[in-house]
Motif scaffolding. Structure first.
Motif, PDB file in Angstrom:
ATOM      1  N   UNK A  57       2.173  -0.367   4.805  1.00 50.61           N
ATOM      2  CA  UNK A  57       1.495  -1.657   4.949  1.00 50.61           C
ATOM      3  C   UNK A  57       0.560  -1.687   6.150  1.00 50.61           C
ATOM      4  N   UNK A  58       1.036  -1.166   7.275  1.00 49.63           N
ATOM      5  CA  UNK A  58       0.234  -1.198   8.496  1.00 49.63           C
ATOM      6  C   UNK A  58      -1.049  -0.377   8.344  1.00 49.63           C
ATOM      7  N   UNK A 115      -6.923  -0.297   7.524  1.00 48.45           N
ATOM      8  CA  UNK A 115      -8.059   0.126   6.698  1.00 48.45           C
ATOM      9  C   UNK A 115      -8.850  -1.099   6.245  1.00 48.45           C
ATOM     10  N   UNK A 116      -8.146  -2.138   5.830  1.00 51.06           N
ATOM     11  CA  UNK A 116      -8.818  -3.364   5.392  1.00 51.06           C
ATOM     12  C   UNK A 116      -9.637  -3.964   6.539  1.00 51.06           C
ATOM     13  N   UNK A 117      -9.059  -4.012   7.739  1.00 50.95           N
ATOM     14  CA  UNK A 117      -9.771  -4.566   8.899  1.00 50.95           C
ATOM     15  C   UNK A 117     -11.007  -3.734   9.238  1.00 50.95           C
TER      16      UNK A 117
END
Length: 93
Positions: free
Chosen positions: A9-10, A15-17
């Motif tokens: 998850x982290x 990656x999304x950020x």
């Protein structure tokens, strides 16, 4: 090609950020990151988990006896016997 991968998850959140900061889709960001890693051809510290270790790590002296599982088992039995004898003294009181 479309595929499914599992990311912690982290890692996905980071990656999304990163993708958001660069103004790209997270799929594009991950694809570019993997491509860059493959093209670099050099392992990174984060991939050190896959590194194989050659044993023995520490070389013994040439004339040193070989440590066998049997010797380890005997030593373990001896330690357990000595511990039992030691703690038995306190049980007798």
């Amino acid at each position: 090609m479309k595929t499914t991968i599992e990311l912690p998850d982290q890692v996905f959140q980071q990656a999304r950020e990163q993708a958001e900061q660069r103004g790209v889709d997270v799929n594009e960001f991950i694809s570019a990151a993997v491509s860059k890693l493959i093209q670099s051809g050099t392992p990174t510290a984060s991939l050190a988990v896959e590194r194989r270790v050659e044993f023995p790590i520490i070389q013994g002296k040439p004339d040193a006896p070989t440590l066998t599982q049997e010797a380890v088992n005997r030593a373990e039995e001896q330690i357990l016997k000595e511990e039992a004898e030691y703690y038995a003294k306190f049980m007798r009181r």
